[in-house]
Design a protein around this motif. Structure first.
Motif, mmCIF file in Angstrom:
data_model
loop_
_atom_site.group_PDB
_atom_site.id
_atom_site.type_symbol
_atom_site.label_atom_id
_atom_site.label_comp_id
_atom_site.label_asym_id
_atom_site.label_seq_id
_atom_site.Cartn_x
_atom_site.Cartn_y
_atom_site.Cartn_z
ATOM 1 N N HIS A 169 0.841 -1.158 0.076
ATOM 2 C CA HIS A 169 -0.116 -0.019 -0.357
ATOM 3 C C HIS A 169 0.843 1.109 0.101
ATOM 4 O O HIS A 169 0.623 2.154 -0.740
ATOM 5 C CB HIS A 169 -0.955 0.045 1.302
ATOM 6 N N ASP A 170 1.781 1.157 0.842
ATOM 7 C CA ASP A 170 2.485 2.570 1.034
ATOM 8 C C ASP A 170 3.373 2.790 -0.106
ATOM 9 O O ASP A 170 3.651 3.920 -0.580
ATOM 10 C CB ASP A 170 3.290 2.390 2.225
ATOM 11 N N LYS A 171 3.985 1.945 -0.775
ATOM 12 C CA LYS A 171 4.625 1.722 -2.021
ATOM 13 C C LYS A 171 3.934 2.280 -3.328
ATOM 14 O O LYS A 171 4.246 3.472 -3.900
ATOM 15 C CB LYS A 171 5.519 0.584 -2.229
ATOM 16 N N LYS A 172 2.709 1.983 -3.221
ATOM 17 C CA LYS A 172 1.857 2.176 -4.539
ATOM 18 C C LYS A 172 1.152 3.720 -4.243
ATOM 19 O O LYS A 172 1.330 4.638 -5.160
ATOM 20 C CB LYS A 172 0.717 1.118 -4.514
ATOM 21 N N ILE A 173 0.927 4.040 -2.980
ATOM 22 C CA ILE A 173 0.231 5.316 -2.657
ATOM 23 C C ILE A 173 1.343 6.477 -2.728
ATOM 24 O O ILE A 173 1.038 7.487 -3.195
ATOM 25 C CB ILE A 173 -0.129 5.349 -1.239
ATOM 26 N N ALA A 174 2.761 6.099 -2.557
ATOM 27 C CA ALA A 174 3.697 7.122 -2.757
ATOM 28 C C ALA A 174 3.682 7.678 -4.097
ATOM 29 O O ALA A 174 3.976 8.698 -4.436
ATOM 30 C CB ALA A 174 5.150 6.318 -2.326
ATOM 31 N N LEU A 175 3.401 6.788 -5.180
ATOM 32 C CA LEU A 175 3.421 7.194 -6.536
ATOM 33 C C LEU A 175 2.085 7.755 -6.894
ATOM 34 O O LEU A 175 1.930 8.800 -7.503
ATOM 35 C CB LEU A 175 3.532 5.881 -7.432
ATOM 36 N N THR A 176 0.981 7.147 -6.551
ATOM 37 C CA THR A 176 -0.522 7.381 -7.110
ATOM 38 C C THR A 176 -0.880 8.514 -6.528
ATOM 39 O O THR A 176 -1.781 9.194 -7.014
ATOM 40 C CB THR A 176 -1.439 6.363 -7.047
ATOM 41 N N SER A 177 -0.658 8.943 -5.342
ATOM 42 C CA SER A 177 -1.362 10.026 -4.493
ATOM 43 C C SER A 177 -0.306 10.964 -4.110
ATOM 44 O O SER A 177 -0.208 12.220 -4.377
ATOM 45 C CB SER A 177 -1.909 9.454 -3.415
ATOM 46 N N VAL A 217 -1.583 18.761 7.018
ATOM 47 C CA VAL A 217 -2.312 17.231 6.820
ATOM 48 C C VAL A 217 -1.286 16.272 6.312
ATOM 49 O O VAL A 217 -1.064 15.287 6.732
ATOM 50 C CB VAL A 217 -3.658 17.232 6.082
ATOM 51 N N TRP A 218 -0.526 17.002 5.058
ATOM 52 C CA TRP A 218 0.146 16.292 4.321
ATOM 53 C C TRP A 218 1.522 16.101 4.619
ATOM 54 O O TRP A 218 2.191 14.993 4.386
ATOM 55 C CB TRP A 218 0.105 16.560 2.643
ATOM 56 N N THR A 219 2.185 17.083 5.401
ATOM 57 C CA THR A 219 3.622 16.873 5.797
ATOM 58 C C THR A 219 3.704 15.595 6.883
ATOM 59 O O THR A 219 4.693 14.832 6.462
ATOM 60 C CB THR A 219 3.802 18.028 6.606
ATOM 61 N N PRO A 220 2.682 15.439 7.690
ATOM 62 C CA PRO A 220 2.776 13.938 8.237
ATOM 63 C C PRO A 220 2.848 12.901 7.726
ATOM 64 O O PRO A 220 3.591 11.866 7.695
ATOM 65 C CB PRO A 220 1.843 14.126 9.370
ATOM 66 N N LEU A 221 1.994 12.973 6.668
ATOM 67 C CA LEU A 221 1.797 11.657 5.722
ATOM 68 C C LEU A 221 3.195 11.300 4.957
ATOM 69 O O LEU A 221 3.612 10.267 4.703
ATOM 70 C CB LEU A 221 0.683 12.016 4.757
ATOM 71 N N TYR A 222 3.568 12.499 4.398
ATOM 72 C CA TYR A 222 4.953 12.343 3.642
ATOM 73 C C TYR A 222 6.148 11.892 4.587
ATOM 74 O O TYR A 222 7.078 11.074 4.136
ATOM 75 C CB TYR A 222 5.453 13.617 3.063
ATOM 76 N N ALA A 223 5.992 12.621 5.721
ATOM 77 C CA ALA A 223 7.094 11.946 6.680
ATOM 78 C C ALA A 223 6.998 10.532 7.070
ATOM 79 O O ALA A 223 8.126 9.864 7.242
ATOM 80 C CB ALA A 223 6.919 12.985 7.802
ATOM 81 N N TYR A 224 5.726 10.083 7.276
ATOM 82 C CA TYR A 224 5.734 8.544 7.724
ATOM 83 C C TYR A 224 5.972 7.743 6.422
ATOM 84 O O TYR A 224 6.246 6.396 6.732
ATOM 85 C CB TYR A 224 4.276 8.274 8.222
ATOM 86 N N ASN A 225 6.086 8.216 5.195
ATOM 87 C CA ASN A 225 6.293 7.282 4.027
ATOM 88 C C ASN A 225 7.310 7.924 3.250
ATOM 89 O O ASN A 225 7.498 7.852 1.984
ATOM 90 C CB ASN A 225 5.131 7.379 3.212
ATOM 91 N N ARG A 226 8.325 8.697 3.830
ATOM 92 C CA ARG A 226 9.487 9.350 3.281
ATOM 93 C C ARG A 226 10.359 8.470 2.391
ATOM 94 O O ARG A 226 10.820 8.836 1.245
ATOM 95 C CB ARG A 226 10.256 10.293 4.264
ATOM 96 N N GLU A 227 10.696 7.179 2.677
ATOM 97 C CA GLU A 227 11.493 6.469 2.099
ATOM 98 C C GLU A 227 10.889 6.021 0.810
ATOM 99 O O GLU A 227 11.428 6.160 -0.293
ATOM 100 C CB GLU A 227 11.791 4.895 2.875
ATOM 101 N N ASN A 228 9.630 5.576 0.585
ATOM 102 C CA ASN A 228 8.789 5.462 -0.663
ATOM 103 C C ASN A 228 9.028 6.493 -1.494
ATOM 104 O O ASN A 228 8.881 6.502 -2.958
ATOM 105 C CB ASN A 228 7.518 4.568 -0.348
ATOM 106 N N ILE A 229 8.436 7.674 -0.695
ATOM 107 C CA ILE A 229 8.203 9.143 -1.893
ATOM 108 C C ILE A 229 9.589 9.558 -2.195
ATOM 109 O O ILE A 229 9.522 9.837 -3.592
ATOM 110 C CB ILE A 229 7.668 10.024 -0.904
ATOM 111 N N GLN A 231 12.120 7.561 -3.205
ATOM 112 C CA GLN A 231 12.483 6.694 -4.374
ATOM 113 C C GLN A 231 11.639 7.153 -5.646
ATOM 114 O O GLN A 231 12.378 7.325 -6.394
ATOM 115 C CB GLN A 231 12.342 5.208 -3.841
ATOM 116 N N GLU A 232 10.433 7.427 -5.496
ATOM 117 C CA GLU A 232 9.508 7.923 -6.568
ATOM 118 C C GLU A 232 9.911 8.914 -6.988
ATOM 119 O O GLU A 232 10.085 9.345 -8.029
ATOM 120 C CB GLU A 232 7.977 7.905 -6.246
ATOM 121 N N LEU A 233 10.152 9.927 -6.174
ATOM 122 C CA LEU A 233 10.545 11.215 -6.655
ATOM 123 C C LEU A 233 11.935 11.349 -7.061
ATOM 124 O O LEU A 233 12.260 11.998 -8.332
ATOM 125 C CB LEU A 233 10.661 12.213 -5.267
ATOM 126 N N THR A 234 12.921 10.704 -6.905
ATOM 127 C CA THR A 234 14.289 10.661 -7.493
ATOM 128 C C THR A 234 14.128 9.870 -8.950
ATOM 129 O O THR A 234 14.666 10.464 -9.899
ATOM 130 C CB THR A 234 15.366 9.599 -6.631
#
Length: 274
Positions: A169-177, A217-229, A231-234
């Motif tokens: 879930h966290d890997k996919k959501i890092a990309l799709t959302s 709202v979104w800063t904590p979401l990004y922080a909890y999923n920072r590794e997956n995000i 990777q996708e951002l890179t």
């Protein structure tokens, strides 16, 4: 009939209340502000203001990640209650829940629905109609609990239900959302945005629709999923560099080939969704 509580009366929590109430369930609401409770009561989304969580058979938690973790770790739930959170990150939530024995049953959810606006005034009992719902599984997840959640999902009129691990879930959501919101937010920072009225069409609207993220709202979401995000951002930056380099080098053949690759991937995505 089972008593249902919803914690958090924003757009998602309010919509859960309204959808389940319209389906005939008894739903009470827990909210931080008197105004959200009052709105939910006047709109007919809830039967009453919730008082004691231990009175409820089913609890939906619709608040930000940190507050969700606090409820899951410290709130007094009824023995055997079914508790489901709707956070946009799942692995960290699941890990905290299963760190020690609990007196409640847990299922992680993520409704793929929303609007550019927030708050209970934006809620609607129709928000989830034909929307996707993700249900996450751990080794501790019981199939009967998932089956019960699916009954509520059916009542709320969700469309497709996806079941996966919290990690997937966290890997996919890092990309799709999450990445999509970052890209939109960065896109509007071009100085050309000023004075572009009259120059915009559907493409601009599509790219900027989700730029107005609520950073609280979104800063904590990004922080909890920072590794997956990250990777996708890179990976996105690497892909964008290919387009930039082709343009800088005047390599129209490379540019055309790069555009074609993206077009074909998009066509495959569309075929897979048909």
């Amino acid at each position: 009939m089972k008593k249902i509580a919803v914690i958090g009366l924003g757009i998602i929590g309010g919509s859960i209340c309204g959808a389940l109430t319209n389906a005939g369930y008894q739903v009470d609401g827990f909210g931080r502000s008197a105004s959200s409770i009052s709105f939910a009561l006047q709109a007919g989304y809830i039967r009453a203001k919730g008082e004691n969580l231990c009175d409820y058979d089913v609890v939906f938690i619709a608040v930000p990640p940190k507050a969700t973790i606090d409820y899951l770790e410290n709130a007094s739930f009824k023995d055997g209650a079914l508790v489901a959170d709707i956070c946009g990150v799942k692995k960290v939530i699941e890990e905290r829940v299963y760190a020690k024995p609990r007196n409640y049953r847990y299922v992680g959810l993520h409704p793929m629905a929303g609007k550019e606006t927030s708050g209970i005034a934006s809620a609607s009992p129709e928000l989830f109609v034909n929307a996707n719902l993700i249900i996450t599984h751990a080794t501790q997840t019981r199939e009967e609990d998932v089956a019960e959640i699916k009954e509520y999902a059916k009542a709320m009129r969700f469309g497709k239900i996806i079941e996966c691990s919290a990690e997937e879930h966290d890997k996919k959501i890092a990309l799709t959302s999450q990445l999509a919101h970052i890209v939109s937010n960065a896109y509007v920072k071009s100085p050309q945005v000023k004075g572009c009225d009259g120059f915009t069409g559907g493409s601009f609207q599509d790219m900027t629709r989700i730029a107005g993220v609520d950073e609280s709202v979104w800063t904590p979401l990004y922080a909890y999923n920072r590794e997956n995000i990250t990777q996708e951002l890179t990976l996105l930056i690497e892909h964008l560099n290919v387009y930039r380099d082709a343009l800088l080098q005047g390599d129209d053949e490379k540019l055309s080939q790069t555009l074609k690759e993206g077009r074909l991937i998009r066509e495959n995505i569309k075929r897979g969704n048909d």
